[in-house]
Design a protein around this motif. Structure first.
Motif: not given
Length: 395
Positions: A272-288
């Motif tokens: 699990a991760a994501g609390e350090q991420q910001a913007t949808i662009w970060d989350f797209r990178r995290l997903l891919t």
């Protein structure tokens, strides 16, 4: 009141006010419980000319954020403060305001403190929009699918096995169905890690879940650093023997690919991760790039509800918000999670500091069945205790 009515259409933002509170508690587990940051707490209020206001907390470097929110910027676009750009704008289109604020702060922002401030303001605008529509926040976000969510107790590792076992027994007695232990030096002493996990597992009844948040950096004798790949590998090997529901946020937040590499080595673990991420662009990178199982946007850091809604539209992966602060953040998280097609957990910190505990006039409560109700009423459904806020203002 529906958006598009004459009164709603004319609403304008009149002010952005930060409230930096000061306390004397420290983050950690010095007492019986693990509390959040207790030395500073930053709240933000956005006001409108119709008398509708929205409140949010924001976990960031408060003294700097105060200037970002309400100080004086520079003349050029990209160097403006939040209030300079926000006052006079329509609060009922948070998505448009988000785009404008991103550009207005781009040369010193895009992530970090400026994005944390944008997150708080964005949450405020969604609260204002719900109030203007005369509905609860979940309805403004697309409609609630559930009225309560199962909660997990979020706490820090204690230094000794028996103290960790005592903590488990207390949280189970309160009704929690899952417990997440984090930080507290975990991942530095393999022998102690194994003893602590064994004590926790022995104390946790069948059917209850364990999550582990080792943290992505350590304080090595006063020298902060990330773990080496070998240290992570040893830690994950030990965790594999205890099969936690997830292992959280244990690699550098810019190195998404490490999750994929460790997933290949430890396919039985869920990450699990994501609390350090910001913007949808970060989350797209995290997903891919990461093969993450659970996404954990923090609504006070990720860009607010506008970013969380974009994430909701782009993935069917499990989402469990990170919400380790006041009941304002808990309430925003509950409303958002209530709109998802499926939900497993909501994070609920078990021992708030005096500042986080006192910020709201009434506290969200864990029900005996281990769930927390999504607040009802118009807007967020949680009220700020303004007398407490004034009494704790940093002078």
């Amino acid at each position: 009141m529906a958006i598009g009515s004459p009164r709603a259409a004319g609403v304008k933002i009149t002010g952005v006010t930060p409230f930096l509170l000061r306390g004397d508690e420290k983050y950690g587990t010095e007492g019986a419980e693990a509390t959040d940051q207790g030395d500073h707490l930053l709240l933000v209020r956005v006001d409108t000319d119709e008398g509708i206001s929205g409140w949010s907390d924001v976990e960031t470097l408060g003294p700097v954020a105060v200037r970002v929110l309400s100080g004086r910027g520079m003349g050029a676009l990209g160097f403006r403060t939040i209030a300079e750009e926000l006052v006079g704008k329509d609060p009922l289109r948070p998505d448009l305001v988000w785009d404008e604020l991103y550009v207005a702060t781009a040369y010193y922002g895009r992530r970090g403190v400026a994005m944390h401030c944008m997150s708080a303001v964005d949450n405020c605008l969604w609260s204002i929009r719900a109030q203007a529509e005369g509905v609860d926040l979940a309805a403004a976000l697309g409609g609630r699918r559930r009225d309560r969510l199962p909660a997990y107790a979020s706490t820090l590792f204690r230094p000794h096995p028996e103290r960790n076992a005592e903590a488990v027994r207390r949280y189970v007695e309160l009704g929690f169905r899952a417990v997440k232990f984090g930080w507290g030096g975990f991942g530095m002493d393999p022998g102690l890690d194994r003893e602590n996990l064994a004590a926790i597992r022995d104390a946790l009844p069948a059917g209850h879940q364990l999550m582990v948040d080792p943290g992505w950096y350590v304080d090595d004798g006063g020298r902060p650093r990330t773990r080496t790949a070998d240290q992570i590998r040893t830690m994950l090997s030990i965790l594999s023997d205890f099969q936690p529901y997830w292992v959280e946020d244990f690699v550098h937040p810019e190195d998404f690919g490490q999750y994929r590499s460790f997933k290949a080595e430890f396919p039985g673990l869920r990450f699990a991760a994501g609390e350090q991420q910001a913007t949808i662009w970060d989350f797209r990178r995290l997903l891919t790039e990461s093969d993450i199982d659970v996404l954990q946007p923090d609504l006070s850091r990720c860009g607010g509800l506008t970013v969380a809604l974009a994430l909701r539209a782009e993935t069917d992966r499990e989402i469990v918000t990170h919400s380790w602060l006041t009941d304002l953040l808990h309430a925003y998280s509950l409303h958002f999670l209530a709109t998802l097609p499926s939900v497993t957990w909501v994070e609920f910190n078990v021992a708030q500091s005096e500042l986080s505990r006192g910020a709201c006039s009434s506290r969200l409560a864990l029900e005996p069945d281990g769930t927390v109700a999504v607040p009802t009423g118009i807007g967020l459904g949680v009220e700020v205790d303004e007398d407490f806020v004034r009494s704790k203002l940093n002078s």
